[in-house]
Design an enzyme around this catalytic site. Structure first.
Site, PDB file in Angstrom:
ATOM      1  N   HIS A  35       0.806  -1.227   0.000  1.00  0.00           N
ATOM      2  CA  HIS A  35       0.000   0.000   0.000  1.00  0.00           C
ATOM      3  C   HIS A  35       0.842   1.281   0.000  1.00  0.00           C
ATOM      4  CE1 HIS A  35       0.679   0.839   4.339  1.00  0.00           C
ATOM      5  NE2 HIS A  35       0.875  -0.473   4.364  1.00  0.00           N
ATOM      6  N   HIS A  70      12.601  -1.074 -11.950  1.00  0.00           N
ATOM      7  CA  HIS A  70      12.410  -2.515 -12.122  1.00  0.00           C
ATOM      8  C   HIS A  70      12.358  -3.163 -10.741  1.00  0.00           C
ATOM      9  CE1 HIS A  70      13.989  -6.508 -14.094  1.00  0.00           C
ATOM     10  NE2 HIS A  70      12.863  -6.678 -13.427  1.00  0.00           N
TER      11      HIS A  70
HETATM   12  C1  LIG Z   1      24.073  -6.286  -6.883  1.00  0.00           C
HETATM   13  C2  LIG Z   1      24.705  -6.902  -8.081  1.00  0.00           C
HETATM   14  C3  LIG Z   1      24.363  -6.040  -9.313  1.00  0.00           C
HETATM   15  C4  LIG Z   1      26.196  -6.901  -7.799  1.00  0.00           C
HETATM   16  O1  LIG Z   1      26.897  -7.263  -8.931  1.00  0.00           O
HETATM   17  P1  LIG Z   1      28.506  -7.090  -8.954  1.00  0.00           P
HETATM   18  O2  LIG Z   1      28.920  -5.780  -8.403  1.00  0.00           O
HETATM   19  O3  LIG Z   1      28.880  -7.403 -10.363  1.00  0.00           O
HETATM   20  O4  LIG Z   1      28.989  -8.154  -7.953  1.00  0.00           O
HETATM   21  P2  LIG Z   1      29.945  -9.392  -8.226  1.00  0.00           P
HETATM   22  O5  LIG Z   1      29.163 -10.453  -8.907  1.00  0.00           O
HETATM   23  O6  LIG Z   1      31.204  -8.903  -8.889  1.00  0.00           O
HETATM   24  O7  LIG Z   1      30.281  -9.852  -6.756  1.00  0.00           O
HETATM   25  C5  LIG Z   1      31.141  -9.104  -5.916  1.00  0.00           C
HETATM   26  C6  LIG Z   1      31.055  -9.676  -4.516  1.00  0.00           C
HETATM   27  O8  LIG Z   1      29.805  -9.303  -3.937  1.00  0.00           O
HETATM   28  C7  LIG Z   1      29.058 -10.469  -3.574  1.00  0.00           C
HETATM   29  N1  LIG Z   1      27.675 -10.199  -3.924  1.00  0.00           N
HETATM   30  C8  LIG Z   1      27.181  -9.846  -5.141  1.00  0.00           C
HETATM   31  N2  LIG Z   1      25.866  -9.659  -5.079  1.00  0.00           N
HETATM   32  C9  LIG Z   1      25.501  -9.910  -3.824  1.00  0.00           C
HETATM   33  C10 LIG Z   1      24.258  -9.899  -3.170  1.00  0.00           C
HETATM   34  N3  LIG Z   1      23.138  -9.585  -3.818  1.00  0.00           N
HETATM   35  N4  LIG Z   1      24.220 -10.195  -1.852  1.00  0.00           N
HETATM   36  C11 LIG Z   1      25.347 -10.535  -1.191  1.00  0.00           C
HETATM   37  N5  LIG Z   1      26.578 -10.546  -1.769  1.00  0.00           N
HETATM   38  C12 LIG Z   1      26.652 -10.252  -3.060  1.00  0.00           C
HETATM   39  C13 LIG Z   1      29.665 -11.603  -4.403  1.00  0.00           C
HETATM   40  O9  LIG Z   1      29.472 -12.830  -3.776  1.00  0.00           O
HETATM   41  C14 LIG Z   1      31.104 -11.196  -4.459  1.00  0.00           C
HETATM   42  O10 LIG Z   1      31.699 -11.546  -3.248  1.00  0.00           O
HETATM   43  P3  LIG Z   1      33.257 -11.987  -3.178  1.00  0.00           P
HETATM   44  O11 LIG Z   1      34.036 -10.779  -3.633  1.00  0.00           O
HETATM   45  O12 LIG Z   1      33.454 -12.325  -1.736  1.00  0.00           O
HETATM   46  O13 LIG Z   1      33.394 -13.128  -4.110  1.00  0.00           O
HETATM   47  C15 LIG Z   1      24.212  -8.342  -8.369  1.00  0.00           C
HETATM   48  O14 LIG Z   1      24.646  -9.216  -7.393  1.00  0.00           O
HETATM   49  C16 LIG Z   1      22.695  -8.462  -8.402  1.00  0.00           C
HETATM   50  O15 LIG Z   1      22.009  -8.556  -7.416  1.00  0.00           O
HETATM   51  N6  LIG Z   1      22.142  -8.441  -9.636  1.00  0.00           N
HETATM   52  C17 LIG Z   1      20.703  -8.420  -9.875  1.00  0.00           C
HETATM   53  C18 LIG Z   1      20.114  -9.778 -10.227  1.00  0.00           C
HETATM   54  C19 LIG Z   1      18.643  -9.672 -10.511  1.00  0.00           C
HETATM   55  O16 LIG Z   1      17.797  -9.758  -9.644  1.00  0.00           O
HETATM   56  N7  LIG Z   1      18.303  -9.420 -11.788  1.00  0.00           N
HETATM   57  C20 LIG Z   1      16.938  -9.271 -12.204  1.00  0.00           C
HETATM   58  C21 LIG Z   1      16.488 -10.452 -12.995  1.00  0.00           C
HETATM   59  S1  LIG Z   1      14.942 -10.203 -13.695  1.00  0.00           S
END
Ligand SMILES: CC(C)(COP(=O)(O)OP(=O)(O)OC[C@H]1O[C@@H](n2cnc3c(N)ncnc32)[C@H](O)[C@@H]1OP(=O)(O)O)[C@@H](O)C(=O)NCCC(=O)NCCS
Length: 220
Positions: free
Chosen positions: A143, A152
């Site tokens: 709400h 998104h």
């Molecule tokens: C937030 C996000 C963009 C970060 O991406 P990033 O900066 O490229 O992160 P990386 O993949 O390089 O990971 C870096 C570190 O952060 C950690 N990490 C990444 N995302 C995390 C999350 N959501 N929660 C906890 N830790 C996370 C990784 O495990 C990694 O840890 P490490 O260095 O100890 O190995 C990504 O994790 C995310 O959530 N993407 C969105 C996915 C989604 O829902 N898409 C929509 C689909 S419709």
């Protein structure tokens, strides 16, 4: 006026998701456009590449008001989605919203144009949602939430009541935003996070409780 004959911009998985909704609703897809030279994701639907091809198509049909258009672009590309929405408007195409038939949307919700509300998503009472925003599968927006343009809310994310999300921000899959939290523009909340404090513009945050990991420029 509404027409169920669509043009999509974007030839990835989001095009398949939107096509599923449009076809189930008795609609058709006339054409797909994409900047990249990739195959059409939809059987029998012709694809063309780039803005030049789009303009050529517009000139050839002559009656843009007979077509609805929507950007089939997900992920963190909310700014692009909003720009395509504006392009469609400026060229006389219709820009309706697309709702899956299982979505539950309060009658008091105020929705912009080109909003995409996917299967089993929930939109609570007195919620407001800006143009070109996606509520993905099972997203729950409770709400009195206020969502900007090009937002998104990814699958299974939950916004408790009275949450604000700024333009072009993405709340990634499975995250929870606690009541009355204000999230700025161009923010990414990482998957599975629990946001317990307000977040400023232009940051990436994740974890439980979510912490700001870094700043970012506008994602394009
Ligand atoms: C937030 C996000 C963009 C970060 O991406 P990033 O900066 O490229 O992160 P990386 O993949 O390089 O990971 C870096 C570190 O952060 C950690 N990490 C990444 N995302 C995390 C999350 N959501 N929660 C906890 N830790 C996370 C990784 O495990 C990694 O840890 P490490 O260095 O100890 O190995 C990504 O994790 C995310 O959530 N993407 C969105 C996915 C989604 O829902 N898409 C929509 C689909 S419709």
């Amino acid at each position: 006026m509404k027409t169920n004959n669509y043009v999509l911009w974007g030839a990835t998985g989001q095009a398949k998701v939107l096509a599923d909704i449009i076809y189930n609703d008795g609609g058709t897809i006339a054409k797909i456009f994409d900047n990249r030279e990739i195959e059409s994701p939809l059987q029998g639907v012709d694809i063309a590449y780039g803005i030049g091809a789009f303009e050529q198509w517009l000139n050839s049909v002559g009656t843009p008001e007979h077509y609805s258009a929507i950007a089939a672009i997900g992920g963190v590309s909310g700014f692009d989605r909003f720009e395509f929405y504006q392009l469609f408007c400026n060229n006389g195409l219709l820009t309706p919203s697309v709702f899956h038939k299982t979505a539950c949307i309060s009658q008091s919700a105020i929705l912009g144009e080109n909003v995409q509300i996917l299967a089993h998503a929930f939109v609570g009472v007195e919620t407001s949602i800006g143009h070109a925003t996606i509520l993905n599968t099972k997203a729950s927006v409770d709400h009195e939430c206020v969502l900007g343009t090009g937002v998104h809310i990814a699958p299974n994310a939950t916004l408790c009541g009275c949450v604000t999300v700024g333009n072009f921000s993405m709340i990634a899959a499975g995250s929870t935003i606690l009541p009355r939290i204000k999230i700025g523009s161009n923010v990414i909340v990482g998957a599975g996070s629990v946001v317990t404090k307000d977040l400023p513009n232009n940051v990436i945050a994740y974890g439980n409780p979510a912490k700001i990991i870094r700043r970012q420029d506008l994602v394009r």
